[in-house]
Write a protein that holds these residues in place. Structure first.
Motif, mmCIF file in Angstrom:
data_model
loop_
_atom_site.group_PDB
_atom_site.id
_atom_site.type_symbol
_atom_site.label_atom_id
_atom_site.label_comp_id
_atom_site.label_asym_id
_atom_site.label_seq_id
_atom_site.Cartn_x
_atom_site.Cartn_y
_atom_site.Cartn_z
ATOM 1 N N VAL A 187 82.367 31.272 9.820
ATOM 2 C CA VAL A 187 81.977 31.089 11.781
ATOM 3 C C VAL A 187 83.124 29.346 11.675
ATOM 4 C CG1 VAL A 187 80.271 30.094 13.411
ATOM 5 C CG2 VAL A 187 79.646 32.282 11.319
ATOM 6 N N ALA A 188 83.915 29.215 12.759
ATOM 7 C CA ALA A 188 84.173 28.339 13.413
ATOM 8 C C ALA A 188 83.038 27.155 14.267
ATOM 9 C CB ALA A 188 85.336 28.580 13.461
ATOM 10 N N VAL A 189 83.822 26.299 13.877
ATOM 11 C CA VAL A 189 82.784 25.155 15.166
ATOM 12 C C VAL A 189 83.071 24.010 15.378
ATOM 13 C CG1 VAL A 189 80.190 26.052 14.837
ATOM 14 C CG2 VAL A 189 81.188 23.489 13.600
ATOM 15 N N PRO A 190 83.795 23.445 16.617
ATOM 16 C CA PRO A 190 84.727 22.638 16.634
ATOM 17 C C PRO A 190 84.334 21.039 16.286
ATOM 18 C CG PRO A 190 83.685 22.693 18.679
ATOM 19 C CD PRO A 190 82.862 23.555 17.282
ATOM 20 N N ASP A 191 85.442 20.151 15.379
ATOM 21 C CA ASP A 191 85.054 18.903 14.746
ATOM 22 C C ASP A 191 85.125 17.499 15.537
ATOM 23 O OD1 ASP A 191 87.935 18.338 14.936
ATOM 24 O OD2 ASP A 191 87.858 19.310 12.537
ATOM 25 N N GLY A 192 85.647 18.108 16.612
ATOM 26 C CA GLY A 192 85.679 16.891 18.274
ATOM 27 C C GLY A 192 86.992 16.052 17.594
ATOM 28 N N MET A 193 87.567 16.852 16.810
ATOM 29 C CA MET A 193 89.096 15.667 17.300
ATOM 30 C C MET A 193 90.164 16.405 17.425
ATOM 31 S SD MET A 193 89.805 15.061 13.309
ATOM 32 C CE MET A 193 90.230 13.118 13.306
ATOM 33 N N GLU A 194 90.591 16.534 19.123
ATOM 34 C CA GLU A 194 92.154 17.160 19.246
ATOM 35 C C GLU A 194 93.082 17.294 18.673
ATOM 36 O OE1 GLU A 194 91.807 17.446 22.594
ATOM 37 O OE2 GLU A 194 89.724 15.687 22.698
ATOM 38 N N PRO A 195 93.668 18.355 18.907
ATOM 39 C CA PRO A 195 94.753 18.765 17.931
ATOM 40 C C PRO A 195 96.131 18.182 18.443
ATOM 41 C CG PRO A 195 94.441 20.403 20.285
ATOM 42 C CD PRO A 195 93.771 18.970 20.165
ATOM 43 N N GLY A 196 96.127 17.848 16.847
ATOM 44 C CA GLY A 196 97.990 16.955 16.194
ATOM 45 C C GLY A 196 97.114 15.858 16.091
ATOM 46 N N GLU A 197 95.591 15.585 16.065
ATOM 47 C CA GLU A 197 95.540 14.147 15.948
ATOM 48 C C GLU A 197 94.989 14.096 13.901
ATOM 49 O OE1 GLU A 197 91.707 11.665 16.900
ATOM 50 O OE2 GLU A 197 91.184 13.758 18.383
ATOM 51 N N ASP A 198 95.112 13.013 14.189
ATOM 52 C CA ASP A 198 95.104 12.892 11.845
ATOM 53 C C ASP A 198 93.969 13.121 11.630
ATOM 54 O OD1 ASP A 198 95.978 12.447 9.592
ATOM 55 O OD2 ASP A 198 96.164 10.084 10.141
ATOM 56 N N ARG A 199 93.932 14.098 10.754
ATOM 57 C CA ARG A 199 92.469 15.017 10.082
ATOM 58 C C ARG A 199 92.270 14.316 8.496
ATOM 59 N NH1 ARG A 199 92.567 18.289 14.440
ATOM 60 N NH2 ARG A 199 90.860 18.926 14.939
ATOM 61 N N ASN A 200 92.960 13.539 8.130
ATOM 62 C CA ASN A 200 93.309 12.584 6.855
ATOM 63 C C ASN A 200 92.497 10.936 7.345
ATOM 64 O OD1 ASN A 200 94.208 14.821 5.692
ATOM 65 N ND2 ASN A 200 96.516 13.534 5.322
ATOM 66 N N ASN A 201 92.411 11.235 9.077
ATOM 67 C CA ASN A 201 90.809 9.789 8.847
ATOM 68 C C ASN A 201 90.756 10.054 8.570
ATOM 69 O OD1 ASN A 201 90.718 7.507 10.512
ATOM 70 N ND2 ASN A 201 91.760 7.440 11.943
ATOM 71 N N LEU A 202 89.423 9.903 7.754
ATOM 72 C CA LEU A 202 88.251 10.654 7.256
ATOM 73 C C LEU A 202 87.716 9.476 8.025
ATOM 74 C CD1 LEU A 202 88.858 11.413 3.254
ATOM 75 C CD2 LEU A 202 89.127 12.713 5.468
ATOM 76 N N VAL A 203 87.444 8.528 8.336
ATOM 77 C CA VAL A 203 86.358 8.096 9.017
ATOM 78 C C VAL A 203 85.994 8.253 10.264
ATOM 79 C CG1 VAL A 203 85.991 5.898 9.791
ATOM 80 C CG2 VAL A 203 87.240 6.068 8.020
ATOM 81 N N ARG A 204 87.143 8.785 11.227
ATOM 82 C CA ARG A 204 87.013 9.030 12.493
ATOM 83 C C ARG A 204 86.547 10.385 12.300
ATOM 84 N NH1 ARG A 204 87.582 8.918 17.799
ATOM 85 N NH2 ARG A 204 89.167 10.971 19.087
ATOM 86 N N LEU A 205 87.095 11.231 11.648
ATOM 87 C CA LEU A 205 86.066 12.399 11.371
ATOM 88 C C LEU A 205 84.751 12.283 11.373
ATOM 89 C CD1 LEU A 205 87.421 15.657 11.274
ATOM 90 C CD2 LEU A 205 87.262 15.289 9.101
ATOM 91 N N THR A 206 84.388 12.012 10.228
ATOM 92 C CA THR A 206 83.043 11.557 9.507
ATOM 93 C C THR A 206 82.366 11.240 11.228
ATOM 94 O OG1 THR A 206 83.469 11.496 7.549
ATOM 95 C CG2 THR A 206 81.376 10.835 8.042
#
Length: 468
Positions: A71-90
């Motif tokens: 199952v997939a759910v959105p993480d809140g980040m925009e397409p193309g955002e840097d998902r290695n930015n773990l602080v923002r992702l968390t």
């Protein structure tokens, strides 16, 4: 509370959205299915699509793995955002994923004949996932996919604050140096506390608040599981008896089944090349899904592998170099590639299969915990080259506690030189006592997973607890 007496056991499994977390959680899901569970496996949309793309086409079209529903759910980040930015992702996950996960559980109770009865959540998501488990009245287990020692450092945050070792606001070191969590545990360094070596200092306070929040949150769960084994970290488990070892989880060993990779493995290319190499001759080089190099260090690594004079299999991830440009040294690919060359370069590999191959002699690694456990359970010594987070503590275990590897050490300019790489590889290849130690660890690890072994019995206890 919904229990197994009214419906079959149905677990929802939620990993932190990084490959090193998705892989062990998916193995946990497979192991639960083996014991009669149905599993709903929740990834962020971004990683869900990456996992499907790396799977066999027939499986990817359905999103089903037997009794595992992806199952997939959105993480809140925009397409193309840097998902290695773990602080923002968390931070964003707690806002955007939480309501959808809670709705998923609630709808399973209202609309299906197999309601979700328990949750396995990544420890790092515990600030919100365990609240959901409590509100929906299902059993819960927090899963720590790394070493017990690093988990112990998190659980010890209140004491570290009390002893003036770290700042209560952002976890930064108040003293530069080393400390011990108990007399029998390894020495730790304040700079290597996991929250102090993830990215830059921007957002450090928010990251630390989440880490500290998880410490409080896990008090609400039924069990706290760790992907380690008793013989690897006996002193830590003795000091922190609430942490239950169930590892090493056999990540990557389910051939033909999804294991959580984000890149499609080049199985045939890797294995057929290894088949043509002499026993214990190949240097395997892989740095996981996060490690990045600048061009100078990338080139020194390439030249070091060439200089060592051994056949090597090097996993060069598409985005491993800053700027995504693989600027190899002049003529390198011509010299090491082709029919007569000693090198094989691939974008990704079936790592468990590679480390189990008799041709592999040593492992140049970033010291991610999955890689560390895979190396140990295959009896392969390490050249330890950590990048961030828990990997520095893992290096300490590899080199100082277990003594099954050597450090890759930078010179005064901060570069690990080609000469140093070649020298360390040669030392690893010729050290019989180190190979004996890692073979002994392999035996202990595998014994723990057999019936009657500590990890096997702990897993059975966990399954019974989730079924009650």
């Amino acid at each position: 509370m919904v229990t197994a007496t009214t419906s079959p056991p149905h677990a929802i499994v939620i990993p932190y959205p990084a490959q090193g977390h998705v892989i062990p959680h998916l193995e946990l899901a497979h192991a639960l299915v083996d014991r009669g569970f149905t599993v709903t496996f929740v990834n962020s949309e971004f990683n869900h699509h990456r996992v499907l793309a790396a799977m066999a086409d027939t499986t990817a079209t359905t999103g089903l793995l037997g009794r595992i529903r992806l199952v997939a759910v959105p993480d809140g980040m925009e397409p193309g955002e840097d998902r290695n930015n773990l602080v923002r992702l968390t931070v964003l996950m707690a806002e955007h994923m939480a309501p959808r996960v809670e709705d998923l559980i609630s709808r399973s109770h209202a609309e299906t004949d197999e309601p979700i009865t328990c949750m396995m959540t990544d420890y790092s998501l515990g600030t919100w996932t365990l609240d959901i488990a409590r509100r929906t009245r299902i059993k819960s287990a927090a899963v720590w996919p790394a070493s017990a020692a690093v988990l112990a450092s998190l659980l010890s945050i209140p004491k570290l604050i009390q002893d003036n070792i770290i700042d209560s606001k952002d976890g930064s070191a108040l003293m530069q140096g080393t400390f011990k969590l108990s007399p029998d545990m390894p020495i730790m360094h304040t700079a290597h506390l996991a929250w102090n070596c993830i990215g830059n200092h921007q957002g450090q306070d928010a990251l630390f608040r989440n880490v500290f929040g998880c410490v409080r949150a896990v008090e609400k769960c039924d069990l706290l599981l760790c992907n380690s084994f008793l013989g690897a970290e006996e002193a830590t488990f003795a000091q922190f008896p609430k942490v239950v070892p169930i590892g090493p989880l056999l990540t990557g060993e389910r051939r033909g089944r999804a294991v959580g990779h984000f890149w499609r493995p080049e199985d045939d290319a890797c294995v057929s090349w290894l088949d043509a190499q002499p026993a214990r001759s190949v240097v395997y080089v892989a740095f996981g899904s996060f490690t990045m190099f600048d061009t100078r260090q990338f080139q020194e690594l390439a030249l070091g592998l060439e200089l060592c004079g051994r056949p090597f299999l090097w996993v060069v991830r598409p985005d491993i170099v800053h700027g995504d440009v693989h600027d190899y040294p002049p003529g390198f690919l011509d010299r090491v590639g082709g029919a007569g060359g000693r090198g094989k370069l691939v974008a990704w590999s079936p790592q468990q299969q590679v480390l189990a191959h008799p041709a592999v002699a040593c492992f140049v690694t970033h010291c991610g915990w999955n890689s560390t456990m895979e190396g140990v359970r295959n009896g392969v010594p390490f050249l330890a080259w950590p990048y961030f987070a828990d990997q520095f503590v893992n290096q300490l275990y590899i080199c100082d506690v277990w003594k099954v590897g050597l450090r890759a050490e930078a010179d005064e300019s901060g570069v690990i030189t080609k000469e140093h790489i070649a020298s360390r590889v040669e030392e690893l290849m010729s050290c019989a006592s180190m190979r004996d130690r890692v073979e002994a660890m392999k035996k202990v690890a595998l014994e723990s997973l057999k019936e009657g072994g500590s990890s096997h019995d702990n897993f059975d206890m966990f399954v019974r607890a989730m079924k009650e």
